[in-house]
Write an enzyme that holds these catalytic residues in place. Structure first.
Site, PDB file in Angstrom:
ATOM      1  N   ASN A  31      42.552  37.579  44.041  1.00  0.00           N
ATOM      2  CA  ASN A  31      41.449  38.479  43.730  1.00  0.00           C
ATOM      3  C   ASN A  31      41.187  38.464  42.230  1.00  0.00           C
ATOM      4  OD1 ASN A  31      39.593  40.824  44.507  1.00  0.00           O
ATOM      5  ND2 ASN A  31      40.805  41.712  42.847  1.00  0.00           N
ATOM      6  N   GLU A  32      39.992  38.081  41.869  1.00  0.00           N
ATOM      7  CA  GLU A  32      39.500  38.157  40.500  1.00  0.00           C
ATOM      8  C   GLU A  32      40.399  37.504  39.461  1.00  0.00           C
ATOM      9  OE1 GLU A  32      38.149  42.092  39.475  1.00  0.00           O
ATOM     10  OE2 GLU A  32      36.428  41.843  40.812  1.00  0.00           O
TER      11      GLU A  32
ATOM     12  N   TYR B 223      29.388  44.231  40.197  1.00  0.00           N
ATOM     13  CA  TYR B 223      29.207  45.657  39.858  1.00  0.00           C
ATOM     14  C   TYR B 223      27.993  45.894  38.973  1.00  0.00           C
ATOM     15  CZ  TYR B 223      33.467  46.497  42.343  1.00  0.00           C
ATOM     16  OH  TYR B 223      34.397  46.598  43.352  1.00  0.00           O
TER      17      TYR B 223
ATOM     18  N   TYR C 115      29.439  48.825  36.354  1.00  0.00           N
ATOM     19  CA  TYR C 115      30.062  48.447  35.073  1.00  0.00           C
ATOM     20  C   TYR C 115      29.060  47.730  34.162  1.00  0.00           C
ATOM     21  CZ  TYR C 115      34.462  49.481  37.420  1.00  0.00           C
ATOM     22  OH  TYR C 115      35.476  50.109  38.090  1.00  0.00           O
TER      23      TYR C 115
ATOM     24  N   ASP D 191      43.793  47.646  39.777  1.00  0.00           N
ATOM     25  CA  ASP D 191      43.239  48.991  39.871  1.00  0.00           C
ATOM     26  C   ASP D 191      43.745  49.755  41.094  1.00  0.00           C
ATOM     27  OD1 ASP D 191      41.520  51.128  39.250  1.00  0.00           O
ATOM     28  OD2 ASP D 191      39.925  50.281  40.509  1.00  0.00           O
TER      29      ASP D 191
ATOM     30  N   LYS E 157      35.356  54.986  44.621  1.00  0.00           N
ATOM     31  CA  LYS E 157      34.320  54.144  45.231  1.00  0.00           C
ATOM     32  C   LYS E 157      34.385  54.156  46.757  1.00  0.00           C
ATOM     33  CE  LYS E 157      33.619  51.183  41.257  1.00  0.00           C
ATOM     34  NZ  LYS E 157      34.845  51.576  40.503  1.00  0.00           N
TER      35      LYS E 157
ATOM     36  N   GLU F  87      32.834  42.425  47.115  1.00  0.00           N
ATOM     37  CA  GLU F  87      32.941  43.788  46.569  1.00  0.00           C
ATOM     38  C   GLU F  87      31.621  44.156  45.929  1.00  0.00           C
ATOM     39  OE1 GLU F  87      36.133  44.795  43.866  1.00  0.00           O
ATOM     40  OE2 GLU F  87      37.629  43.767  45.097  1.00  0.00           O
TER      41      GLU F  87
ATOM     42  N   TRP G 232      32.960  47.921  48.430  1.00  0.00           N
ATOM     43  CA  TRP G 232      34.156  48.430  47.766  1.00  0.00           C
ATOM     44  C   TRP G 232      34.016  49.916  47.581  1.00  0.00           C
ATOM     45  CZ3 TRP G 232      38.656  46.310  47.428  1.00  0.00           C
ATOM     46  CH2 TRP G 232      39.634  46.917  46.617  1.00  0.00           C
TER      47      TRP G 232
ATOM     48  N   ASN H 241      32.705  39.549  43.662  1.00  0.00           N
ATOM     49  CA  ASN H 241      32.861  40.988  43.422  1.00  0.00           C
ATOM     50  C   ASN H 241      31.872  41.344  42.314  1.00  0.00           C
ATOM     51  OD1 ASN H 241      35.000  40.687  45.150  1.00  0.00           O
ATOM     52  ND2 ASN H 241      36.594  41.175  43.662  1.00  0.00           N
TER      53      ASN H 241
HETATM   54  C1  BDP Z   1      37.258  45.104  41.098  1.00  0.00           C
HETATM   55  C2  BDP Z   1      38.665  44.973  41.665  1.00  0.00           C
HETATM   56  C3  BDP Z   1      39.097  46.217  42.435  1.00  0.00           C
HETATM   57  C4  BDP Z   1      38.729  47.467  41.662  1.00  0.00           C
HETATM   58  C5  BDP Z   1      37.219  47.483  41.468  1.00  0.00           C
HETATM   59  C6  BDP Z   1      36.762  48.742  40.707  1.00  0.00           C
HETATM   60  O1  BDP Z   1      38.770  43.839  42.492  1.00  0.00           O
HETATM   61  O2  BDP Z   1      40.486  46.167  42.667  1.00  0.00           O
HETATM   62  O3  BDP Z   1      39.180  48.634  42.251  1.00  0.00           O
HETATM   63  O4  BDP Z   1      36.871  46.378  40.692  1.00  0.00           O
HETATM   64  O5  BDP Z   1      36.765  48.713  39.488  1.00  0.00           O
HETATM   65  O6  BDP Z   1      37.167  44.419  39.920  1.00  0.00           O
HETATM   66  O7  BDP Z   1      36.453  49.726  41.347  1.00  0.00           O
END
Ligand code: BDP
Length: 610
Positions: A416-417, A473, A477, A165, A574, A510, A555, A471
């Protein structure tokens, strides 16, 4: 790998500035453009990404090769020295030519590479050509979906859509320098430190190279910040004691200098070579569920970042580096992660000086073919389709070789992820983690940031890590707009991690929400500044109540450019700062919180216990 500096015995010449540049529609190599001065070229600054400097979408979206060229004037006297050409970083692959002859090639867009040029250089004018390829695919880091297709009108479309991303900026991103060394020279210095009561113990190893390297004597002095010698030694390996040492840590980033000199065997005359490496004395360990810095439980407060700015993209801008670290300190942050690739050496040296703790990440991002951006909906087998292992190993070797002496670096992030919930992940990561432990002379802790599908039930690698980095969300999400659901889900997941791996520290690496600066709402709705701030606060209540959590990285530090898409409004929003570094509401919320949280011992305070 040593950073190029001037010393009594070394000179450094800056090759930054305006170069010649040409996009290659495909025939450049076949037509051997490197054999003669570049035709139809346009001016291009170095360092900078080339993508946004023209006005055409075709420049921005170009996939494939581009050419850079400049004249390199070499005074005759310099050719008597060992002359090294060094690139801070070229994204993503480079082939360098000098006077039409291949000099050095490098794969990987975020670490330095260099080559001696004496054999190909001539006194006076030389032509330096750099062929850069920005193509990413399933064998590179980061990972992207390279695709060629025929459109209905017969034209051919090549796209290389990032499986990550952030915008795939490319070009000569970091400084290009020419430096000299004597024929016998210091190739590397390796430093580790320990604390022994009030004293510091510094172990060193000096790597000497070049003609007659066996015959030279190595002398070494440790200098304090005022330049006074506090310890001295000789030989290529040893341990020195600094009486009443001043350790390095956030808030008091005390730096010593290790001065290394090579002398003729009999110790007469002037030093043959000399080099000064700044270093801090500090220890890092993970013990009893705590992240210990100098033996004290450290709490990470900070952000994931990007090297990203309007106009020059990912090209080094030291003004932005200074501004960003100052803003982090303004926030009361004590740390950041180099998401999702190694940052410029210049920034790492600043972090040492300003006392910001760094989680240093290799460019291993996009190692998941089933997360959101993967084409098609069929379930894919990430670890069968990707062929990144060799590149991953190289990236790890180069990162640790470059950053091993930095006091600011306290942990390596190996990816990462990635798809750690898929079959094949453990077999992929076990050797890489083992290698990282072998390579790092300071044996720093290791982590991998885990994406939302890597749950306590499904993940297969977390037990191999020193710190679980999540990480998450929830509220964005997952259950977007529903903060109470986010709270419940985060709480429940943290509890499950503590059950699966009791005593393993957890970092929230994150969490965050997009907010368009200037958009407001009450009650908060998604994309408003209020919602972003409220989401962070909801998370903080959960984190404060969870004893296993040793830190929080929001993040993102600032809004940043991404590939175009229906979930991105001129990039990812973000950031708690806008792309031009103006604070959103959330920055003030974080500042109020972080200035009240001490760097050490936070979770030992009774009020933060569950
Ligand atoms: C995470 C990723 C990061 C993205 C973030 C997002 O590690 O690179 O920018 O989500 O979606 O999954 O903002």
């Amino acid at each position: 790998m040593l950073y190029p500096i001037m010393t009594d015995t070394r000179e450094v010449f800056d090759l930054n500035g305006i170069w010649q540049f040409r996009l290659d529609p495909g025939q450049g190599l076949a037509e051997r453009w490197y054999e003669r001065p570049l035709r139809e070229s346009v001016p291009m600054p170095v360092p900078a990404s080339f993508n946004e400097l023209g006005a055409a979408a075709a420049d921005r979206d170009h996939v494939g090769r581009v050419w850079y060229e400049r004249e390199l004037l070499i005074p005759r006297r310099l050719l008597e020295r060992r002359l090294v050409l060094r690139f801070g970083a070229v994204a993503h692959a480079a082939q360098v030519y000098l006077n039409g002859q291949p000099l050095v090639a490098h794969r990987g867009g975020f670490t330095p590479f260099e080559a001696e040029i004496n054999a190909l250089a001539q006194p006076g004018k030389n032509r330096l050509t750099v062929l850069v390829d920005n193509t990413l695919d399933y064998s590179t880091l980061p990972v992207a979906h390279y695709r060629e297709e025929q459109l209905p009108d017969g034209s051919r479309l090549v796209t290389d859509i990032p499986n990550f991303d952030f915008f795939n900026y490319a070009g000569i991103h970091r400084p290009v320098r020419l430096y000299t060394t004597p024929a016998t020279y210091i190739r590397d210095i390796v430093l580790t430190s320990a604390l022994d009561g009030a004293d510091g113990l510094v172990s060193y190893r000096v790597v000497v190279d070049g003609v007659g390297r066996e015959a030279v004597a190595v002398r070494l002095r440790l200098l304090d910040a005022e330049g006074r010698t506090v310890a001295s030694g000789q030989g290529t390996e040893g341990q020195l004691r600094i009486k009443d040492v001043q350790p390095w840590e956030p808030g008091q980033p005390y730096l010593y200098t290790c001065l290394v000199e090579l002398w003729d065997g009999d110790g007469s005359g002037e030093p043959l070579d000399s080099y000064e490496e700044p270093f801090g004395v500090r220890t890092v360990a993970v013990e009893d569920g705590q992240f210990l810095l100098n033996g004290k439980p450290f709490y990470f407060k900070g952000c994931g970042k990007h090297e990203d700015f309007p106009i020059h993209g990912r090209g080094l801008d030291e003004a932005v580096c200074v501004k960003d670290l100052n803003l982090l300190r303004w926030l009361g942050a004590n740390s950041f992660r180099t998401s999702h690739y190694p940052y410029a050496e210049e920034l790492m040296r600043l972090a040492d000086r300003l006392g910001l703790v760094v989680i240093d990440e290799v460019p291993a991002v996009g190692l998941h073919l089933n997360l959101g951006s993967g084409p098609g909906s069929a379930r894919r087998q990430t670890w069968r389709e990707l062929t990144t292992a060799a590149q991953h190993e190289q990236a790890l070797r180069e990162l640790i070789a470059r950053d091993k002496n930095h006091a600011c670096v306290v942990m390596w992030s190996v990816a990462n992820e990635p798809a750690t919930e898929e079959e094949g992940a453990r077999a992929y990561f076990e050797p890489l983690l083992r290698l990282a432990r072998q390579l790092d002379p300071q044996c720093r802790p290791l982590t991998i940031t885990l994406q939302m599908w890597a749950t306590p039930a499904s993940d297969t690698v977390a037990d191999l890590l020193d710190v679980i980095a999540l990480n998450r969300y929830y509220g964005w999400y997952v259950h977007g707009g529903r903060l109470e659901a986010a709270r419940a889900l985060l709480q429940a997941e943290l509890r499950e991690w503590m059950k699966r791996l009791p005593g393993k520290p957890i970092l929230l690496s994150e969490y965050g929400a997009d907010a368009l600066a200037g958009m407001h709402d009450e009650p908060p709705t998604m994309f408003s500044e209020e919602y972003q701030a409220a989401l962070l606060q909801t998370y903080h209540e959960v984190l404060d109540a969870c004893p296993a959590v040793i830190g929080e990285h929001v993040w993102n530090f600032a809004d940043f450019q991404t590939e175009q898409g229906i979930t991105r409004v001129q990039g990812n929003r973000k950031g708690i700062f806008t792309r031009d570094r103006r604070p959103k509401l959330a920055a003030h919320t974080l500042r109020a919180r972080w200035r009240a949280i001490p760097d050490f011992g936070y979770k030992l305070q009774p009020s933060s216990r569950e």
